[in-house]
Design a protein around this motif. Structure first.
Motif, mmCIF file in Angstrom:
data_model
loop_
_atom_site.group_PDB
_atom_site.id
_atom_site.type_symbol
_atom_site.label_atom_id
_atom_site.label_comp_id
_atom_site.label_asym_id
_atom_site.label_seq_id
_atom_site.Cartn_x
_atom_site.Cartn_y
_atom_site.Cartn_z
ATOM 1 N N LEU A 8 0.843 -1.207 0.000
ATOM 2 C CA LEU A 8 0.000 0.000 0.000
ATOM 3 C C LEU A 8 0.874 1.250 0.000
ATOM 4 O O LEU A 8 0.605 2.207 -0.730
ATOM 5 N N GLN A 9 1.936 1.201 0.799
ATOM 6 C CA GLN A 9 2.821 2.380 0.848
ATOM 7 C C GLN A 9 3.535 2.622 -0.472
ATOM 8 O O GLN A 9 3.931 3.743 -0.766
ATOM 9 N N SER A 10 3.711 1.551 -1.264
ATOM 10 C CA SER A 10 4.360 1.722 -2.573
ATOM 11 C C SER A 10 3.357 2.094 -3.658
ATOM 12 O O SER A 10 3.729 2.179 -4.831
ATOM 13 N N GLY A 11 2.090 2.242 -3.286
ATOM 14 C CA GLY A 11 1.092 2.687 -4.249
ATOM 15 C C GLY A 11 0.335 1.593 -4.987
ATOM 16 O O GLY A 11 -0.414 1.875 -5.922
ATOM 17 N N TYR A 12 0.514 0.338 -4.584
ATOM 18 C CA TYR A 12 -0.235 -0.756 -5.219
ATOM 19 C C TYR A 12 -1.653 -0.819 -4.656
ATOM 20 O O TYR A 12 -1.903 -0.391 -3.535
ATOM 21 N N LYS A 13 -2.536 -1.419 -5.450
ATOM 22 C CA LYS A 13 -3.842 -1.816 -4.925
ATOM 23 C C LYS A 13 -3.681 -3.232 -4.401
ATOM 24 O O LYS A 13 -2.979 -4.041 -5.036
ATOM 25 N N VAL A 14 -4.310 -3.544 -3.296
ATOM 26 C CA VAL A 14 -4.161 -4.879 -2.712
ATOM 27 C C VAL A 14 -5.527 -5.516 -2.485
ATOM 28 O O VAL A 14 -6.441 -4.880 -1.947
ATOM 29 N N ILE A 15 -5.653 -6.775 -2.936
ATOM 30 C CA ILE A 15 -6.826 -7.574 -2.574
ATOM 31 C C ILE A 15 -6.306 -8.654 -1.634
ATOM 32 O O ILE A 15 -5.436 -9.454 -2.006
ATOM 33 N N GLY A 16 -6.796 -8.659 -0.418
ATOM 34 C CA GLY A 16 -6.326 -9.651 0.552
ATOM 35 C C GLY A 16 -7.382 -10.709 0.780
ATOM 36 O O GLY A 16 -8.572 -10.393 0.817
ATOM 37 N N SER A 17 -6.964 -11.977 0.919
ATOM 38 C CA SER A 17 -7.947 -12.983 1.294
ATOM 39 C C SER A 17 -7.868 -13.197 2.801
ATOM 40 O O SER A 17 -6.787 -13.250 3.386
ATOM 41 N N VAL A 18 -9.044 -13.239 3.422
ATOM 42 C CA VAL A 18 -9.154 -13.494 4.864
ATOM 43 C C VAL A 18 -10.248 -14.540 5.061
ATOM 44 O O VAL A 18 -11.018 -14.810 4.149
ATOM 45 N N ARG A 19 -10.327 -15.106 6.275
ATOM 46 C CA ARG A 19 -11.255 -16.223 6.469
ATOM 47 C C ARG A 19 -12.690 -15.835 6.784
ATOM 48 O O ARG A 19 -13.575 -16.665 6.699
ATOM 49 N N SER A 20 -12.914 -14.595 7.224
ATOM 50 C CA SER A 20 -14.279 -14.224 7.600
ATOM 51 C C SER A 20 -14.484 -12.720 7.420
ATOM 52 O O SER A 20 -13.508 -11.959 7.346
ATOM 53 N N GLN A 21 -15.749 -12.326 7.390
ATOM 54 C CA GLN A 21 -16.068 -10.905 7.262
ATOM 55 C C GLN A 21 -15.561 -10.133 8.475
ATOM 56 O O GLN A 21 -15.070 -9.009 8.348
ATOM 57 N N GLN B 17 -7.940 -1.343 10.813
ATOM 58 C CA GLN B 17 -6.523 -1.190 11.163
ATOM 59 C C GLN B 17 -5.759 -0.438 10.068
ATOM 60 O O GLN B 17 -4.839 0.316 10.364
ATOM 61 N N PHE B 18 -6.148 -0.664 8.817
ATOM 62 C CA PHE B 18 -5.489 0.045 7.713
ATOM 63 C C PHE B 18 -6.209 1.362 7.387
ATOM 64 O O PHE B 18 -6.092 1.881 6.272
ATOM 65 N N LYS B 19 -6.962 1.846 8.332
ATOM 66 C CA LYS B 19 -7.621 3.153 8.256
ATOM 67 C C LYS B 19 -8.448 3.312 6.989
ATOM 68 O O LYS B 19 -8.431 4.355 6.341
ATOM 69 N N TYR B 20 -9.184 2.272 6.657
ATOM 70 C CA TYR B 20 -10.100 2.267 5.506
ATOM 71 C C TYR B 20 -9.419 2.742 4.228
ATOM 72 O O TYR B 20 -9.995 3.469 3.424
ATOM 73 N N ASN B 21 -8.183 2.309 4.040
ATOM 74 C CA ASN B 21 -7.424 2.648 2.824
ATOM 75 C C ASN B 21 -8.223 2.199 1.585
ATOM 76 O O ASN B 21 -8.609 1.026 1.474
ATOM 77 N N GLN B 22 -8.429 3.135 0.677
ATOM 78 C CA GLN B 22 -9.248 2.859 -0.515
ATOM 79 C C GLN B 22 -8.610 1.825 -1.436
ATOM 80 O O GLN B 22 -9.282 1.225 -2.260
ATOM 81 N N ASN B 23 -7.306 1.676 -1.328
ATOM 82 C CA ASN B 23 -6.610 0.730 -2.208
ATOM 83 C C ASN B 23 -6.605 -0.693 -1.669
ATOM 84 O O ASN B 23 -6.010 -1.583 -2.261
ATOM 85 N N LEU B 24 -7.232 -0.897 -0.518
ATOM 86 C CA LEU B 24 -7.244 -2.238 0.091
ATOM 87 C C LEU B 24 -8.659 -2.797 0.113
ATOM 88 O O LEU B 24 -9.584 -2.156 0.623
ATOM 89 N N SER B 25 -8.818 -3.984 -0.470
ATOM 90 C CA SER B 25 -10.131 -4.641 -0.385
ATOM 91 C C SER B 25 -9.919 -6.107 -0.021
ATOM 92 O O SER B 25 -8.784 -6.602 -0.037
ATOM 93 N N PHE B 26 -11.002 -6.780 0.289
ATOM 94 C CA PHE B 26 -10.875 -8.164 0.765
ATOM 95 C C PHE B 26 -11.806 -9.116 0.050
ATOM 96 O O PHE B 26 -12.865 -8.731 -0.420
ATOM 97 N N VAL B 27 -11.389 -10.370 -0.016
ATOM 98 C CA VAL B 27 -12.274 -11.461 -0.416
ATOM 99 C C VAL B 27 -12.253 -12.466 0.736
ATOM 100 O O VAL B 27 -11.254 -12.575 1.449
ATOM 101 N N ILE B 28 -13.365 -13.162 0.888
ATOM 102 C CA ILE B 28 -13.444 -14.134 1.989
ATOM 103 C C ILE B 28 -13.152 -15.533 1.439
ATOM 104 O O ILE B 28 -13.839 -16.016 0.537
#
Ligand code: NDP
Length: 342
Positions: free
Chosen positions: A21-34, A43-54
């Motif tokens: 994120l600090q280098s300017g990439y968009k990140v899609i992270g996989s996590v186990r639950s909503q 924790q990432f202060k609702y950074n617009q470049n970060l989204s998640f898939v479950i």
């Protein structure tokens, strides 16, 4: 550019996500639950470049299909860190071996199905456990390098939790290289594996410090919470590397052309639990007299009786200096003490 990071909640992955994120990439992270996605967003202060898939369980067939069907065309690199790293099970095959292997195979199958021409680079977090087994690592006459492989069999790996974990990393990494070999005409990605030794260092977020830390940092945590009567496990030794360097290597692994096709052993040196105790006793006067002392300075002899690890190739390829043992241990300890207000 968009990067997919599996297992985004993990100790190492949190740093990877943060660096990206600090280098300017968009990140899609996989996590186990909503719930976990919500906590991370905050924790990432609702950074617009970060989204998640479950992805609740990487062991399930097709676990990553939905994510890649939806977002595959946007993703240029995949960093696969998700894998069980704990020893708290007796069902070794079900809880360690199968999720590791199926997870790696599964994410590569999903790339092939939905993003074969879009994903250019894949980075798999393997381990030094895929390089050698503990018996060979105790043999002074051995030298391990980026060419070495742990020779453990699936049968042996079913024997105990530690061997199962080492097997899980070995078979999962093999799966990745074999997959690429059998599908090289179909997929366009290049593969790099990251093979770290024990990863130490502070948690990315102070608030993630809890009474039990992730498996590798727990060795430091145990000593911080030891008593003068505690005994140090004299059998345990390993290599050390700071989590901040591990994260940096994951990013360079997909950014740099010269790292494609490589196995990178991340290690800055070797340690025993005695070294952790010696460092904490030297650098944290407030703990002196309260924690285990062991036999100060005795680790040198142990370390001269074990195998050698030669990762000069990796160091030359990466070209940056790794943090020292002292930085890693001191920063881990300082964060624990800060959060416990000791
Ligand atoms: P963590 O335990 O903090 O991270 C493991 C991650 O994998 C978590 O996000 C976890 O999710 C996820 N995960 C585990 N099993 C499953 C599953 N069945 N389905 C979905 N997700 C799963 O450990 P680390 O950050 O230390 O480890 C990350 C990677 O680095 C692993 O591949 C590990 O083998 C490797 N590694 C670590 C070393 C170290 O010393 N720390 C050394 C060498 C390699 P959740 O949090 O929800 O459980």
């Amino acid at each position: 550019k968009t990067i997919f990071v599996s297992g985004a909640t993990g100790f190492i992955a949190l740093y990877v996500v943060n660096d990206l994120l600090q280098s300017g990439y968009k990140v899609i992270g996989s996590v186990r639950s909503q719930d976990k996605a919500d906590r991370l967003s905050k924790q990432f202060k609702y950074n617009q470049n970060l989204s998640f898939v479950i992805v609740p369980d990487i062991a399930k067939a097709g676990a990553f299909d939905e994510a890649f069907e939806k977002f595959g065309k946007e993703i240029s690199a995949v960093i696969h860190t998700a894998s069980p790293f704990h020893f708290s099970t007796t069902e070794y095959e079900k809880d360690l071996l199968i999720p590791a292997v199926n997870g790696t195979k599964g994410i590569l199958e999903s790339i092939k199905k939905y993003a074969a021409t879009f994903v250019e680079r894949v980075v798999v977090t393997s381990s030094y456990a895929a390089i050698c087994d503990f018996a060979s690592d105790s043999d002074k006459t051995n030298t391990f390098t980026e060419e070495s492989w742990n020779m453990v069999t699936w049968e042996e790996a079913k024997g105990d939790a530690l061997t199962a974990y080492c097997g899980s990393k070995t078979f999962a990494e093999k799966e990745a290289w074999d997959f690429l070999e059998s599908n090289k005409d179909t997929v366009s990605f290049k593969l790099t594996t990251i093979n770290p030794v024990f990863v130490l260092g502070p948690q990315l977020f102070d608030e993630n410090v809890s009474s039990q830390l992730n498996t590798s940092c727990e060795h430091v945590n145990n000593i911080v919470h030891s008593t003068p009567e505690s005994k140090l496990d004299e059998v345990l030794f390993g290599g050390y590397i700071d989590v901040r360097d591990v994260s940096k290597a994951h990013q360079l692994a997909f950014e740099r052309e010269n790292l494609a096709g490589q196995r990178l052993i991340l290690s800055e040196g070797r340690f025993t639990l005695q070294d952790i105790a010696d460092t904490i006793n030297a650098d944290f006067p407030e703990l002196r007299g309260k924690i285990v002392v062991g036999k100060p300075g005795s680790s040198k002899e142990k370390l001269s009786s074990i195998a050698k690890l030669d990762n000069s190739k990796t160091k030359a390829l990466l070209g940056f200096k790794f943090k020292t043992f002292r930085e890693a241990v001191d920063d881990t300890t300082a964060q624990i003490l800060k959060m416990e207000k000791k």
